[in-house]
Design a protein around this motif. Structure first.
Motif, PDB file in Angstrom:
ATOM      1  N   LEU A  26       0.840  -1.202   0.000  1.00  0.00           N
ATOM      2  CA  LEU A  26       0.000   0.000   0.000  1.00  0.00           C
ATOM      3  C   LEU A  26       0.868   1.242   0.000  1.00  0.00           C
ATOM      4  CD1 LEU A  26      -2.896   1.220   0.367  1.00  0.00           C
ATOM      5  CD2 LEU A  26      -2.520   1.062   2.834  1.00  0.00           C
ATOM      6  N   LEU A  27       0.490   2.204  -0.818  1.00  0.00           N
ATOM      7  CA  LEU A  27       1.175   3.497  -0.851  1.00  0.00           C
ATOM      8  C   LEU A  27       0.137   4.593  -0.652  1.00  0.00           C
ATOM      9  CD1 LEU A  27       3.858   5.049  -1.340  1.00  0.00           C
ATOM     10  CD2 LEU A  27       3.156   5.237  -3.746  1.00  0.00           C
ATOM     11  N   ILE A  28       0.327   5.401   0.400  1.00  0.00           N
ATOM     12  CA  ILE A  28      -0.505   6.578   0.623  1.00  0.00           C
ATOM     13  C   ILE A  28       0.282   7.753   0.068  1.00  0.00           C
ATOM     14  CG2 ILE A  28      -1.666   8.014   2.341  1.00  0.00           C
ATOM     15  CD1 ILE A  28      -1.763   5.522   4.146  1.00  0.00           C
ATOM     16  N   VAL A  42       4.913  17.306   2.470  1.00  0.00           N
ATOM     17  CA  VAL A  42       4.107  16.576   1.496  1.00  0.00           C
ATOM     18  C   VAL A  42       4.923  15.378   1.023  1.00  0.00           C
ATOM     19  CG1 VAL A  42       2.973  16.655  -0.756  1.00  0.00           C
ATOM     20  CG2 VAL A  42       2.843  18.624   0.784  1.00  0.00           C
ATOM     21  N   GLY A  43       4.347  14.209   1.113  1.00  0.00           N
ATOM     22  CA  GLY A  43       5.101  13.019   0.743  1.00  0.00           C
ATOM     23  C   GLY A  43       4.258  11.764   0.751  1.00  0.00           C
ATOM     24  N   ASP A  44       4.961  10.608   0.872  1.00  0.00           N
ATOM     25  CA  ASP A  44       4.333   9.307   0.724  1.00  0.00           C
ATOM     26  C   ASP A  44       4.608   8.431   1.950  1.00  0.00           C
ATOM     27  OD1 ASP A  44       3.850  10.270  -1.841  1.00  0.00           O
ATOM     28  OD2 ASP A  44       5.501   9.135  -2.740  1.00  0.00           O
ATOM     29  N   VAL A  45       3.678   7.559   2.236  1.00  0.00           N
ATOM     30  CA  VAL A  45       3.856   6.531   3.264  1.00  0.00           C
ATOM     31  C   VAL A  45       3.641   5.177   2.590  1.00  0.00           C
ATOM     32  CG1 VAL A  45       3.013   5.551   5.440  1.00  0.00           C
ATOM     33  CG2 VAL A  45       3.024   8.035   5.101  1.00  0.00           C
ATOM     34  N   ALA A  46       4.678   4.323   2.647  1.00  0.00           N
ATOM     35  CA  ALA A  46       4.605   3.002   2.023  1.00  0.00           C
ATOM     36  C   ALA A  46       4.493   1.933   3.104  1.00  0.00           C
ATOM     37  CB  ALA A  46       5.846   2.756   1.163  1.00  0.00           C
ATOM     38  N   ILE A  47       3.635   0.940   2.846  1.00  0.00           N
ATOM     39  CA  ILE A  47       3.317  -0.080   3.846  1.00  0.00           C
ATOM     40  C   ILE A  47       3.404  -1.463   3.219  1.00  0.00           C
ATOM     41  CG2 ILE A  47       1.461  -1.008   5.292  1.00  0.00           C
ATOM     42  CD1 ILE A  47       0.367   1.915   5.422  1.00  0.00           C
ATOM     43  N   THR A  48       4.047  -2.369   3.945  1.00  0.00           N
ATOM     44  CA  THR A  48       4.053  -3.780   3.571  1.00  0.00           C
ATOM     45  C   THR A  48       3.699  -4.608   4.796  1.00  0.00           C
ATOM     46  OG1 THR A  48       5.676  -3.552   1.788  1.00  0.00           O
ATOM     47  CG2 THR A  48       5.474  -5.726   2.814  1.00  0.00           C
TER      48      THR A  48
END
Length: 519
Positions: A26-28, A42-48
């Motif tokens: 998942l990428l927010i 401002v940026g991204d949060v990546a989840i595994t």
């Protein structure tokens, strides 16, 4: 020679090709990120899986799913340190176990067992989630009241030496089963019958095992010892018990103590400067929630529980004393029109309305209602100036004290943002987020929670800063909050496009006792 050189350069270029992007679940993407400990960006949060694998301005990853968070706030899932949601979390109803009222506000973790009510059988409380999946994470206190009632009962007396030893054993066992600490509700009978040294003895058992002392203090008003003395007692219990002291839902309740917030803050600041760990939580409402008995009945009349109380109603020798006590407590609460009954036969009517309907004075009407039962009430008793002063303190975190009939169940975090952050500007957006997540996680040692950082558990809320707000009111307390777009609990999307997914990804969070303190 020239051709060979060019071929060599080509070969080097091919050999230095960028590696394939990391695959994530998942990428927010593109939201304004508040990590819990840094300036927003401002940026991204990546989840595994259940973990965050990247938090940065641009995460070059190959995501199975991308959530566009442009224009949204991305924050750690909110943590509520004071609730009464144990019944919902253990319910046979799977929908209740999701705790929609919390997920719709972005709350991903809650504490239960507060106010001294936490079961000593903490292993059962925490183990329930294995067979009954829950929508949010939860941690549990062992309750002083539950322990005392199990051993001493409801009588106004001190425990014997053997009884105190038994109570200490119950607290120690609960801590070894994963309790967060010892909670008290010293305002409420029969806990109110305990002297300070009794509480210290049990708090010390929690302290030995790395726990916290969490207290609904003995008096938030002027019922018995008074607000200032009750704060002193909580601080003293923490100091003598050798553990952090946490003040539940800090407030100045009632006409006699309104305006005392600066003096109470000064007491806590002095203890903190002296090296003691003292914190507090607060719900953002001017009305508290309790029961009609707790609001109005003198403590002496509650000795022995409800059967004894009802018997005293019919004792002519006690009538004048009882009426005088109720009258005085009603004055402290601001009068009969300041008590809104929210349960039972007279739900959604003030005590003043009930008295008029019954053709009785408010004291007689209160007794008439209590003969039927002990309904919950909403009590309008705090000043906005005190609320704001407490809220500005860096050691005060957000809570709900979620209990039935009060809009704080459905709207506390959303209201704190909308009213006190966005409109009234009592605190900043960053302060709101950090005091609703990171401060709570750090204070109570929730490892891997409360922060958006690599390796942390993936508890995330995405909300619209323009529309995030409470809809619940005192008249309609069960309206769900608005403005939260996405909630992720342990890497699972629990709220998607503002709607519940029905996925129950919460976990029971067992506190790890200090090494060597449990056999």
């Amino acid at each position: 020679m020239k051709v060979a050189l060019l071929l060599g350069i080509a070969t080097l270029s091919l050999g230095a090709a960028s590696p394939a992007p990391q695959k994530v679940d998942l990428l927010i993407r593109g939201g304004t990120i508040y990590t819990g400990s840094a300036e927003p960006f401002v940026g991204d949060v990546a989840i595994t899986g259940d973990r965050i694998v990247a938090v940065r301005r641009h995460a070059d990853v190959d995501a199975a799913r991308v959530i566009d968070a442009s224009g949204m706030i991305v924050a750690p899932g909110f943590i509520d340190p004071h609730t009464h949601m144990g019944g919902d979390l253990a319910s046979d109803d799977a929908q209740k176990r999701l705790v929609p009222a919390f997920l719709m506000q972005g709350v991903t973790t809650a504490f239960i067992g507060n106010d001294g009510g936490g079961s000593p059988d903490v292993a059962h409380v925490l183990g329930s989630a294995a067979s009954r999946p829950v929508g949010i994470n939860y941690a549990a206190y062992v309750g002083f009241g539950a322990v005392r009632e199990k051993v001493v009962g409801e009588a106004d007396r001190a425990p014997s030496g053997a009884e105190l030893a038994q109570m200490k054993t119950l607290v120690a066992s609960a801590m070894c089963e994963g309790a967060l600490g010892l909670s008290t509700g010293l305002f409420y009978a029969p806990q109110s019958f305990a002297k300070t040294d009794e509480v210290v003895a049990l708090a010390r058992e929690a302290g030995k095992r790395g726990g916290v002392y969490d207290s609904h203090i003995r008096d938030e008003s002027s019922y018995t010892v008074g607000l200032a003395a009750a704060i002193d007692e909580a601080i003293a219990i923490g100091r003598q018990g050798g553990l952090p002291a946490h003040i539940s839902h800090i407030k100045a309740l009632g006409v006699d103590v309104q305006g005392q917030a600066p003096a109470i803050i000064a007491k806590i600041e002095a203890a903190r400067r002296a090296g003691q760990n003292v914190t507090a939580d607060q719900y953002p409402w001017s009305a508290s929630g309790t029961s009609l008995v707790a609001s109005l009945m003198p403590l002496w009349a509650q000795d022995g529980g409800r059967p004894a109380l009802l018997g005293r109603f019919d004792d002519p020798a006690l009538a004048a004393k009882l009426r005088a006590g109720i009258t005085e407590n009603l004055r402290k609460r601001g009068g009969a029109d300041k008590l809104l009954i929210v349960e039972g036969k007279y739900a959604n009517r003030t005590l003043a309305d009930v008295a008029k309907e019954l053709g009785q004075d408010p004291v007689t009407a209160a007794i008439s209602v209590i003969r039927i039962g002990d309904p919950g009430v909403v009590s309008f008793n705090q000043s906005e100036a005190d609320i704001a002063k407490f809220m500005r303190q860096p050691w005060v975190m957000t809570s709900s004290d979620a209990s039935g009939g009060h809009p704080r169940v459905y709207g506390s975090f959303a209201r704190k943002y909308d009213k006190y952050t966005r409109i009234d500007r009592v605190i900043t957006l960053r302060q709101f987020i950090e005091r609703s997540s990171a401060l709570t996680a750090d204070t109570f040692g929730l490892a891997g929670r409360g922060h958006l950082q690599r390796g942390a558990f993936a508890d995330v809320v995405v909300f619209d800063p323009a529309s995030y707000a409470a809809r619940a009111t005192y008249e309609q307390p069960t309206l769900l909050a608005q403005g939260v777009r996405t909630v992720v609990v342990n890497g699972v999307v629990a709220l998607d496009h503002g709607a519940l997914t029905g996925k129950a990804a919460g976990r029971a969070l067992a506190h790890m006792p200090t090494a060597g303190t449990c056999r």
